[in-house]
Design an enzyme around this catalytic site. Structure first.
Site, PDB file in Angstrom:
ATOM      1  N   ASN A   1    -105.866  47.112 -93.831  1.00  0.00           N
ATOM      2  CA  ASN A   1    -106.395  48.320 -94.472  1.00  0.00           C
ATOM      3  C   ASN A   1    -105.216  49.110 -95.034  1.00  0.00           C
ATOM      4  O   ASN A   1    -104.386  49.598 -94.264  1.00  0.00           O
ATOM      5  CB  ASN A   1    -107.121  49.196 -93.444  1.00  0.00           C
TER       6      ASN A   1
ATOM      7  N   GLU B   1    -108.351  41.740 -91.405  1.00  0.00           N
ATOM      8  CA  GLU B   1    -107.959  42.313 -92.692  1.00  0.00           C
ATOM      9  C   GLU B   1    -106.859  43.338 -92.510  1.00  0.00           C
ATOM     10  O   GLU B   1    -106.578  43.798 -91.405  1.00  0.00           O
ATOM     11  CB  GLU B   1    -109.161  42.967 -93.386  1.00  0.00           C
TER      12      GLU B   1
ATOM     13  N   SER C   1    -115.459  49.222 -93.998  1.00  0.00           N
ATOM     14  CA  SER C   1    -116.308  49.862 -92.984  1.00  0.00           C
ATOM     15  C   SER C   1    -117.539  49.047 -92.610  1.00  0.00           C
ATOM     16  O   SER C   1    -118.586  49.608 -92.305  1.00  0.00           O
ATOM     17  CB  SER C   1    -116.763  51.252 -93.438  1.00  0.00           C
TER      18      SER C   1
ATOM     19  N   ASP D   1    -106.296  44.673 -88.644  1.00  0.00           N
ATOM     20  CA  ASP D   1    -107.346  44.403 -87.654  1.00  0.00           C
ATOM     21  C   ASP D   1    -107.353  42.935 -87.237  1.00  0.00           C
ATOM     22  O   ASP D   1    -107.251  42.048 -88.086  1.00  0.00           O
ATOM     23  CB  ASP D   1    -108.727  44.736 -88.246  1.00  0.00           C
TER      24      ASP D   1
ATOM     25  N   TYR E   1    -117.619  55.598 -86.741  1.00  0.00           N
ATOM     26  CA  TYR E   1    -117.515  56.975 -87.202  1.00  0.00           C
ATOM     27  C   TYR E   1    -118.363  57.988 -86.453  1.00  0.00           C
ATOM     28  O   TYR E   1    -118.196  59.168 -86.654  1.00  0.00           O
ATOM     29  CB  TYR E   1    -117.834  57.036 -88.703  1.00  0.00           C
TER      30      TYR E   1
ATOM     31  N   ARG F   1    -103.043  49.464 -91.601  1.00  0.00           N
ATOM     32  CA  ARG F   1    -103.566  49.167 -90.261  1.00  0.00           C
ATOM     33  C   ARG F   1    -104.179  47.775 -90.317  1.00  0.00           C
ATOM     34  O   ARG F   1    -104.970  47.478 -91.210  1.00  0.00           O
ATOM     35  CB  ARG F   1    -104.641  50.190 -89.866  1.00  0.00           C
TER      36      ARG F   1
ATOM     37  N   GLU G   1    -117.952  54.472 -98.537  1.00  0.00           N
ATOM     38  CA  GLU G   1    -117.233  55.140 -97.455  1.00  0.00           C
ATOM     39  C   GLU G   1    -116.927  56.602 -97.763  1.00  0.00           C
ATOM     40  O   GLU G   1    -116.020  57.195 -97.188  1.00  0.00           O
ATOM     41  CB  GLU G   1    -115.929  54.377 -97.174  1.00  0.00           C
TER      42      GLU G   1
ATOM     43  N   GLY H   1    -108.723  54.897 -92.167  1.00  0.00           N
ATOM     44  CA  GLY H   1    -109.278  56.221 -91.872  1.00  0.00           C
ATOM     45  C   GLY H   1    -108.204  57.132 -91.281  1.00  0.00           C
ATOM     46  O   GLY H   1    -107.434  56.718 -90.429  1.00  0.00           O
TER      47      GLY H   1
END
Length: 310
Positions: free
Chosen positions: A273, A271, A147, A258, A217, A256, A13, A277
């Protein structure tokens, strides 16, 4: 304050981390901090040991950034940093371990199995076990890569072997889990330990079949709907479960979380994070804008939360 920003790194990443770092550095400068940027790699450890700063802002993603290793190094040298510590970072990065914690605390997860892929000669028996255990479609992915790198959605049995090999290139453990179709949402969490709050839920509508690297991205790769169009009770449940997941892993300052909302309108956690990002167009800043925090304000808030507890 004098703040060092670590970005770049050596994981898959790296590209994303470069733009995260650029955004964070600019925001900190805009807020009047004295900033040192370091494009980090393990060879540069001596540079970290010599750092004379008030705080480190970790803008790395993936391995050596998000997995607790850099946090351990900073702890040893007594440098305060923004975000989660060693254990929370390592747990969140280990999808199999974190899923066990979530499901034993009542948060729904996709059924999954993990496999050790350090020896190629075991691939045949792993393949047989997968065929006997999972119904198509299912997902094969590295246990510790972010990612969606190395991920395969297996729709036909002929793809299993390739899926194992692809995931094994990124990790010594792979995770196979049932494929759950549905709406992709993510929930940013921010706050002091024990007083965390969830920011508005974001729905992600990828332009591709699923939310892959390009959707995440590339400009226009996906559409973010903030706040997500969900009924109130589901929104509340997502926010509560996001904060709970953050707390169960022992995360700090921000994360964050998900989820996929399945056909029964239930949130299935994917998951957490710990270093999501943070480019100015990333999901977390998008959600923060909804409650009136600019990108610069958000980065400053992380610094203030970190100063108050470390």
């Amino acid at each position: 304050m004098k703040i060092a920003v670590l970005y770049g790194g050596t994981s898959g990443e790296r590209e994303v981390s470069l733009s995260t770092g650029k955004g964070i550095i600019q925001a900190l400068k805009n807020k009047g901090h004295d900033v040192v940027g370091i494009d980090f790699s393990p060879e540069k450890i001596s540079e970290i040991l010599k750092l004379d700063v008030d705080m480190v802002f970790i803008g790395l993603h993936g391995r050596f950034g998000e997995d607790g290793r850099i946090q351990g190094l900073l702890d040893m040298v007594g440098l305060p940093y923004v975000g989660s510590g060693v254990l929370a970072s390592a747990l969140a990065m280990d999808k199999a371990k974190s899923k066990q914690i979530f499901s034993s605390n009542g948060i729904l997860t996709a059924r999954s199995e993990s496999y050790d892929v350090t020896k190629r000669e075991t691939f045949d028996s792993i393949q047989k076990h997968i065929e006997a255990t999972f119904n198509l479609p299912f997902v094969i992915k590295p246990n510790q890569e972010g990612s969606t790198l190395g991920l395969t959605i297996v729709k036909e049995a002929s793809q299993i072997r390739k899926g194992i090999e692809t995931a094994a290139q990124s990790d010594s453990t792979i995770l196979v889990e049932e494929y759950i179709g549905g709406r992709e949402v993510t929930v940013p969490v921010v706050g002091q330990k024990g007083k965390e709050q969830a920011l508005p839920v974001i729905e992600i509508i990828p332009k591709n079949d699923y939310y892959d690297f390009d959707s995440k991205y590339k400009p226009g790769g996906s559409e973010h709907i903030v706040p997500a169009h969900l009924d109130l009770s589901l929104t509340e449940r997502l926010k509560e479960e996001a904060v709970l997941a953050h707390q169960l892993l022992g995360c700090e300052v921000y994360s964050r979380v998900d989820f996929i909302i399945n056909e029964n309108n239930e949130p299935i956690i994917l998951e957490v994070n710990t270093l999501p990002g943070m480019t100015p167009t990333s999901l977390f800043p998008d959600s923060a804008q909804e409650v009136g925090w600019s990108y610069d304000d958000l980065i400053q808030k992380f610094v203030e939360l970190s100063s108050s507890h470390k």
